[in-house]
Design a protein around this motif. Structure first.
Motif, PDB file in Angstrom:
ATOM      1  N   ASP A 182     -33.061 -11.667   3.069  1.00  0.00           N
ATOM      2  CA  ASP A 182     -31.644 -12.029   3.071  1.00  0.00           C
ATOM      3  C   ASP A 182     -31.420 -13.351   2.345  1.00  0.00           C
ATOM      4  OD1 ASP A 182     -31.017  -9.769   4.603  1.00  0.00           O
ATOM      5  OD2 ASP A 182     -31.439 -10.838   6.476  1.00  0.00           O
ATOM      6  N   THR A 188     -23.610 -13.928  -6.612  1.00  0.00           N
ATOM      7  CA  THR A 188     -24.819 -13.258  -6.138  1.00  0.00           C
ATOM      8  C   THR A 188     -25.884 -13.413  -7.220  1.00  0.00           C
ATOM      9  OG1 THR A 188     -24.405 -11.071  -7.106  1.00  0.00           O
ATOM     10  CG2 THR A 188     -23.351 -11.551  -4.983  1.00  0.00           C
ATOM     11  N   ARG A 235     -20.650 -10.866   5.665  1.00  0.00           N
ATOM     12  CA  ARG A 235     -21.908 -10.220   5.255  1.00  0.00           C
ATOM     13  C   ARG A 235     -21.645  -9.254   4.103  1.00  0.00           C
ATOM     14  NH1 ARG A 235     -25.576  -6.725   9.530  1.00  0.00           N
ATOM     15  NH2 ARG A 235     -27.380  -6.285   8.146  1.00  0.00           N
ATOM     16  N   LEU A 236     -22.352  -9.467   3.003  1.00  0.00           N
ATOM     17  CA  LEU A 236     -22.266  -8.579   1.852  1.00  0.00           C
ATOM     18  C   LEU A 236     -23.561  -7.767   1.796  1.00  0.00           C
ATOM     19  CD1 LEU A 236     -20.160 -10.833   1.249  1.00  0.00           C
ATOM     20  CD2 LEU A 236     -20.608 -10.441  -1.172  1.00  0.00           C
ATOM     21  N   ARG A 237     -23.474  -6.523   2.158  1.00  0.00           N
ATOM     22  CA  ARG A 237     -24.669  -5.684   2.261  1.00  0.00           C
ATOM     23  C   ARG A 237     -25.273  -5.383   0.877  1.00  0.00           C
ATOM     24  NH1 ARG A 237     -25.539  -3.649   7.248  1.00  0.00           N
ATOM     25  NH2 ARG A 237     -23.808  -3.783   8.773  1.00  0.00           N
ATOM     26  N   GLY A 238     -26.618  -5.423   0.829  1.00  0.00           N
ATOM     27  CA  GLY A 238     -27.324  -5.058  -0.396  1.00  0.00           C
ATOM     28  C   GLY A 238     -27.265  -6.090  -1.496  1.00  0.00           C
ATOM     29  N   LYS A 239     -26.809  -7.305  -1.182  1.00  0.00           N
ATOM     30  CA  LYS A 239     -26.729  -8.358  -2.196  1.00  0.00           C
ATOM     31  C   LYS A 239     -27.830  -9.416  -2.009  1.00  0.00           C
ATOM     32  CE  LYS A 239     -23.204  -6.534  -4.169  1.00  0.00           C
ATOM     33  NZ  LYS A 239     -23.362  -5.900  -5.505  1.00  0.00           N
ATOM     34  N   LYS A 262     -34.926  -7.513  -2.562  1.00  0.00           N
ATOM     35  CA  LYS A 262     -35.847  -6.457  -2.116  1.00  0.00           C
ATOM     36  C   LYS A 262     -37.247  -7.041  -2.086  1.00  0.00           C
ATOM     37  CE  LYS A 262     -37.350  -1.726  -3.013  1.00  0.00           C
ATOM     38  NZ  LYS A 262     -37.246  -0.546  -3.920  1.00  0.00           N
ATOM     39  N   HIS A 278     -35.704  -1.539   0.900  1.00  0.00           N
ATOM     40  CA  HIS A 278     -34.277  -1.682   0.637  1.00  0.00           C
ATOM     41  C   HIS A 278     -33.954  -3.161   0.433  1.00  0.00           C
ATOM     42  CE1 HIS A 278     -34.850  -2.230   4.995  1.00  0.00           C
ATOM     43  NE2 HIS A 278     -33.858  -3.095   4.911  1.00  0.00           N
ATOM     44  N   GLY A 330     -32.057  -6.735   0.906  1.00  0.00           N
ATOM     45  CA  GLY A 330     -31.502  -7.514   1.995  1.00  0.00           C
ATOM     46  C   GLY A 330     -30.013  -7.761   1.781  1.00  0.00           C
ATOM     47  N   ASP A 331     -29.419  -8.606   2.612  1.00  0.00           N
ATOM     48  CA  ASP A 331     -27.977  -8.865   2.550  1.00  0.00           C
ATOM     49  C   ASP A 331     -27.708 -10.318   2.159  1.00  0.00           C
ATOM     50  OD1 ASP A 331     -27.553  -6.243   3.461  1.00  0.00           O
ATOM     51  OD2 ASP A 331     -27.704  -6.891   5.553  1.00  0.00           O
ATOM     52  N   PHE A 351     -25.284 -13.462   3.159  1.00  0.00           N
ATOM     53  CA  PHE A 351     -24.415 -13.989   4.211  1.00  0.00           C
ATOM     54  C   PHE A 351     -23.678 -15.211   3.656  1.00  0.00           C
ATOM     55  CE2 PHE A 351     -27.661 -11.628   6.411  1.00  0.00           C
ATOM     56  CZ  PHE A 351     -26.978 -10.989   7.438  1.00  0.00           C
TER      57      PHE A 351
END
Length: 379
Positions: A268, A290, A310-314, A317, A323, A325-326, A328
């Protein structure tokens, strides 16, 4: 003086026995006649054990065995070193029981295998990279210290035109044994330091080391998602071994430089998201940075300092992740400074209007206001 028995007869083997057969026979006889296993006839067992040890000392040494085969006991009686306490010799109890007591008696290759080999030391290289490089991975080259054979002596360590001589202390074995009663302890030869040879005239180019320190360039692949403190091993690129031993390994330890915007926590990312007082109160669209570029984000009306979005997938890896991470985003509402008279006038008017609202505009309007709680505290 009693006549000595034939050494082959003492161990119960044929004259053409192999080295392995001699070792097995000695181990069997030594276990059978050890004084500690014969307490009822200890004195006789000690004499028998001494005879067995003496026979093994001669037959397990190729040079002594050859002299014995030619001249009998007369060929070895003057040069034996296995019987006296405190003497150095190249065979004996520890060789026969090396598979059992190998760790105690040194664990080296011993007499039959020549000088003891030593693995080279491992090396560490600190590599500093950026967060973007850690996230995406990249290929790079590094320069590390290395050892090459000396061109003058071709790795022998001896002055050109001369050669190393066999160490007389260990007879080229690289190890000696200290006899203590019925036990012998194997240790590195103190004269040649386990090399089995002595350089009488060192090479002036390498001072007898046989190698020259140089730098070499290595290609290193940094995998995507690597984290701070992780290491990459480069096999065989550490320091060279001694006496033919294998080289050590090189460990590239990664350190990630501080980033001006993001802080990493595993896979993250965290960042501070400052917004204006008006944007926090009214809400609206903003751009959030990002690692892959800017993304649009809508701030809801009435956002407070400390709010985390929270911005998912930003995130990142990781090396062992499947997958991303996120990201914040931690909101920080900026208080305006250096206001003009008109701006101050408008803010003062806003403050007056909000006070007339009797707390309806406070984010804590559903509970007692801070002023009410303070008033109750002092009362």
């Amino acid at each position: 003086m009693a006549t000595k028995r034939d050494y082959y007869e003492v161990l119960g083997i044929a004259k053409g026995a192999t080295e392995d057969e001699i070792k097995k026979a000695y181990r069997k006889m030594a276990m059978k006649h050890h004084p500690d296993r014969n307490p009822d006839n200890k004195k006789a067992a000690e004499e028998k054990f001494k005879e067995i040890n003496e026979a093994n000392d001669v037959l397990s040494d190729s040079q002594k065995r050859e002299a014995y085969d030619r001249y009998g006991h007369a060929g070895v009686d003057g040069g034996m070193g296995g019987g006296g306490a405190g003497g150095f010799h190249a065979g004996g109890f520890a060789d026969a029981f090396g598979d059992i007591f190998g760790d105690i008696f040194g664990g080296g290759r011993g007499r039959s295998g020549g000088p003891q080999m030593y693995r080279g030391a491992d090396l560490r290289y600190n590599l500093e990279i950026s967060l973007e490089q850690a996230a995406n991975g990249f290929d790079t080259t590094i320069r590390v210290p290395s050892w090459d054979n000396c061109d003058a002596c071709h790795g022998s360590g001896a002055k050109p035109g001369t050669s190393p001589v066999t160490c007389t202390t260990c007879n080229g074995h690289g190890q000696v044994r200290m006899q203590q009663g019925f036990f012998s302890i194997q240790q590195t030869c103190p004269t040649c330091q386990g090399k089995g040879q002595i350089i009488t005239e060192p090479c002036p180019a390498c001072s007898g080391a046989g190698k020259i320190k140089r730098n070499k360039t290595l290609e290193v692949k940094i995998p995507a998602g690597i984290d701070d403190g992780m290491r990459i091993r480069s096999s065989g690129n550490g320091e060279p071994g001694q006496n033919g031993g294998p080289p050590g390994d090189l460990y590239v330890e990664v350190h990630i430089k501080p980033h001006p915007i993001f802080q990493r926590d595993g896979d993250d990312l965290h960042c501070e998201m400052p917004i204006s007082f008006a944007k926090a109160a009214l809400g609206g669209d903003i751009e959030v940075p990002t690692l892959g570029g800017k993304v649009a984000f809508t701030v809801p009306e009435g956002t407070q300092t400390g709010k985390v979005f929270r911005l998912r997938g930003k995130g990142i890896k990781g090396v062992r992740s499947n997958h991303l991470g996120d990201l914040f985003c931690h909101v920080s509402v900026e208080t305006p400074i250096k206001l003009t008279d008109r701006q101050k006038e408008l803010l003062q008017e806003l403050e007056t209007l909000m006070q007339e609202g009797e707390g309806r505009h406070s984010p804590n309007s559903g509970s007692k206001s801070w002023k009410s709680r303070v008033k109750e505290f002092f009362e």
